[in-house]
Design a protein around this motif. Structure first.
Motif, mmCIF file in Angstrom:
data_model
loop_
_atom_site.group_PDB
_atom_site.id
_atom_site.type_symbol
_atom_site.label_atom_id
_atom_site.label_comp_id
_atom_site.label_asym_id
_atom_site.label_seq_id
_atom_site.Cartn_x
_atom_site.Cartn_y
_atom_site.Cartn_z
ATOM 1 N N VAL A 147 -4.132 2.402 0.296
ATOM 2 C CA VAL A 147 -3.576 3.541 1.029
ATOM 3 C C VAL A 147 -3.602 3.256 2.525
ATOM 4 C CG1 VAL A 147 -3.784 6.005 1.535
ATOM 5 C CG2 VAL A 147 -4.333 5.153 -0.753
ATOM 6 N N THR A 178 -11.290 9.951 6.964
ATOM 7 C CA THR A 178 -10.704 10.400 5.689
ATOM 8 C C THR A 178 -10.612 9.282 4.655
ATOM 9 O OG1 THR A 178 -8.508 9.973 6.621
ATOM 10 C CG2 THR A 178 -9.389 12.209 6.830
ATOM 11 N N SER A 187 -0.152 8.592 11.463
ATOM 12 C CA SER A 187 0.059 9.902 12.098
ATOM 13 C C SER A 187 0.492 9.705 13.540
ATOM 14 C CB SER A 187 -1.211 10.746 12.040
ATOM 15 O OG SER A 187 -2.253 10.142 12.794
ATOM 16 N N SER A 215 0.846 -1.202 0.000
ATOM 17 C CA SER A 215 0.000 0.000 0.000
ATOM 18 C C SER A 215 0.877 1.247 0.000
ATOM 19 C CB SER A 215 -0.917 0.020 1.240
ATOM 20 O OG SER A 215 -1.682 -1.156 1.316
ATOM 21 N N GLU A 216 0.252 2.330 -0.405
ATOM 22 C CA GLU A 216 0.912 3.635 -0.342
ATOM 23 C C GLU A 216 0.802 4.162 1.087
ATOM 24 O OE1 GLU A 216 0.110 8.237 -1.791
ATOM 25 O OE2 GLU A 216 -1.053 6.578 -2.657
ATOM 26 N N VAL A 217 1.911 4.624 1.642
ATOM 27 C CA VAL A 217 1.946 5.119 3.017
ATOM 28 C C VAL A 217 1.958 6.643 3.012
ATOM 29 C CG1 VAL A 217 3.183 5.107 5.205
ATOM 30 C CG2 VAL A 217 3.208 3.075 3.743
ATOM 31 N N ARG A 218 1.075 7.228 3.806
ATOM 32 C CA ARG A 218 1.011 8.679 3.953
ATOM 33 C C ARG A 218 1.333 9.018 5.414
ATOM 34 N NH1 ARG A 218 -4.729 9.758 0.750
ATOM 35 N NH2 ARG A 218 -4.051 8.943 -1.294
ATOM 36 N N PRO A 219 2.599 9.303 5.709
ATOM 37 C CA PRO A 219 2.986 9.558 7.096
ATOM 38 C C PRO A 219 2.815 11.030 7.499
ATOM 39 C CG PRO A 219 4.940 9.444 5.740
ATOM 40 C CD PRO A 219 3.774 9.221 4.820
ATOM 41 N N SER A 220 2.531 11.245 8.755
ATOM 42 C CA SER A 220 2.481 12.581 9.357
ATOM 43 C C SER A 220 2.951 12.436 10.795
ATOM 44 C CB SER A 220 1.060 13.156 9.297
ATOM 45 O OG SER A 220 0.993 14.397 9.968
ATOM 46 N N ALA A 253 -2.561 5.451 6.076
ATOM 47 C CA ALA A 253 -2.154 6.735 6.661
ATOM 48 C C ALA A 253 -1.661 6.500 8.079
ATOM 49 C CB ALA A 253 -3.314 7.721 6.656
ATOM 50 N N ASP A 279 -6.629 2.941 7.206
ATOM 51 C CA ASP A 279 -6.550 2.333 5.874
ATOM 52 C C ASP A 279 -7.840 2.580 5.137
ATOM 53 O OD1 ASP A 279 -8.464 -0.030 6.196
ATOM 54 O OD2 ASP A 279 -7.082 -0.411 7.864
#
Length: 449
Positions: free
Chosen positions: A362, A436, A366, A326-331, A364, A380
């Protein structure tokens, strides 16, 4: 020599209370008799001294002697310098008193004027005398003799009564204590007998409770709640062993079947492919046994765990690379917590593996500071977790999809480890819906350092 102590609590309490009451009564009796004696004799002496002063003043002034007090038990004697009684108040009875033979050793000194008092007869008490001079220059000694027999009899009566009443009262208190303690210990004895009959095979039984609200009732309730926890722990342990046995049997059976089929058709078997599949099963077994050992270690409270301040954002950043599908969206925000690094690494890795397995594409991640807590959220875009199963996903060996083939991955221990590690660090984990991405959102709160 070892000290011998009675083994019965009932007997010990009875002895302690009885001895304490006996000592208290003895001391109280002594104080009572002594106070009574001092009060009565002191009052008699004060009254007699007052009469001596009145008579002495009259003799000194040459006035008539004051009349007799009919309520008084005191006789006043007026003597010359040779000790001969000149007169008395009342006049009758002086001869009887002065004629009594008195041994010399019973003579005692008295008081204020420095003269010697007449020695006491059998039931007479001599108070200090006073010497004065008459207007004619004659020396007169005025002394009082009080009858103390009635006071002595009263004190003897009190003493004799106490000698009888004190032992009887002590014995009564001892019997009453034995009876009261016996009644108080009966429920405890009933609880003891029932507790002795409870074993690992009868953990469903409970101790008899009495709705009295006293210490025994509260103790029984506490013990029953403890038995509930023990029974629940034993039940979870049996379920855990059963599930672990099943999970271990599945890959072992698959490996055995793979080998038997390959050996039965050894000429046509692709041994490289067989070895690859067996290696996958071995990795699954290795991870399963590792998770089981980790859970067992976390459940053991006596195990020492070396906690230290760590950067949780660095741990999360290091584990993000393990997400492969999966694509990782870190914050990530720099956050410090106090914990055991290998356990925190396992917590983050299991959350990311779970999200990667169920995500459509995806994930995410955080990390932020919320007051005194560090908040780690993994979301996810997968199907999510139904509300009725959001607590059960943290149970051991529970899987939402129920699939058990090799492609499905884990065995249902990952999220159980996440919750156990979070709680061992003073935190908690919960699952909700992602606002989200629409899938599942796992949020871990840990105390920051």
């Amino acid at each position: 020599m070892p000290r011998v102590r009675p083994r019965s609590l009932r007997l010990r309490l009875t002895l302690v209370v009885t001895v304490a009451v006996g000592l208290a009564l003895t001391i109280a009796s002594f104080v009572l008799v002594n106070s009574m004696s001092n009060t009565l004799f002191g009052g008699m002496a004060d009254a007699a001294a007052l009469q001596v002063d009145k008579v002495a003043d009259a003799v000194e002034r040459g006035q008539p002697l004051p009349p007799e007090d009919p309520t008084s038990a005191t006789m006043i004697l007026v003597e010359d310098k040779d000790g001969k009684v000149v007169t008395s108040v009342p006049e009758t009875g002086a001869k009887a008193v002065t004629d009594r033979p008195v041994p010399p050793e019973r003579t005692r000194a008295a008081g204020a004027a420095g003269t010697e008092a007449m020695p006491p007869a059998e039931d007479f008490e001599i108070v200090p005398a006073r010497t004065v001079s008459t207007p004619q220059g004659e020396v007169r000694t005025v002394r009082a003799i009080s009858r103390s027999g009635q006071i002595t009899q009263s004190i003897d009566l009190v003493v004799n009564s106490l000698l009888v009443a004190a032992p009887l009262l002590t014995a009564f208190v001892g019997w009453l204590t034995w009876f009261a303690v016996d009644r108080a210990l009966r429920p405890i004895e009933a609880v003891r007998r029932r507790a002795e009959a409870i074993s690992h095979s009868t953990l469903d039984e409970r101790l008899p409770e009495q709705d009295t609200g006293d210490e025994v009732g509260r103790l029984t309730s506490t013990l029953n709640r403890m038995l509930d926890r023990i029974a629940s722990g034993a039940r979870r342990q049996r379920e855990f062993v059963s599930d672990a046995s099943h999970e271990l049997r599945t890959p072992l059976a698959a490996m055995r079947a793979e080998l038997e089929v390959s050996l039965a058709h050894r000429d046509n078997a692709d041994w490289r492919d067989v070895a690859t599949r067996l290696l996958d099963d071995h990795r699954r077994l290795e991870r399963l046994t590792g998770d089981l050992l980790t859970l067992a270690r976390l459940d053991e409270a006596a195990v020492s765990r070396r906690a230290e301040p760590v950067r949780l954002d660095e741990i999360v950043a290091g584990e993000i690379t393990a997400v492969r599908h999966s694509e990782v969206r870190p914050s990530l925000t720099p956050v410090r917590v106090t914990g055991v690094v290998p356990e925190l690494v396992r917590l983050v890795r299991n959350l990311l593996d779970n999200a990667d397995k169920h995500a459509a594409g995806v994930v995410a991640v955080s990390l932020r500071q919320d007051g005194r807590d560090a908040v780690l959220a993994v979301e996810d875009d997968g199907p999510g977790v139904p509300p009725e199963q959001r607590e059960r996903v943290f149970d051991r060996f529970f899987r939402v999809d129920g699939s058990r083939d090799r492609a499905s991955g884990g065995v249902g221990l990952g999220l159980a480890l996440v919750r156990r590690i979070a709680r061992s660090h003073g935190g908690e984990v919960a699952v909700t819906s992602s606002a989200t991405l629409g899938g599942a959102r796992f949020e871990v709160r840990l105390p920051s350092s």
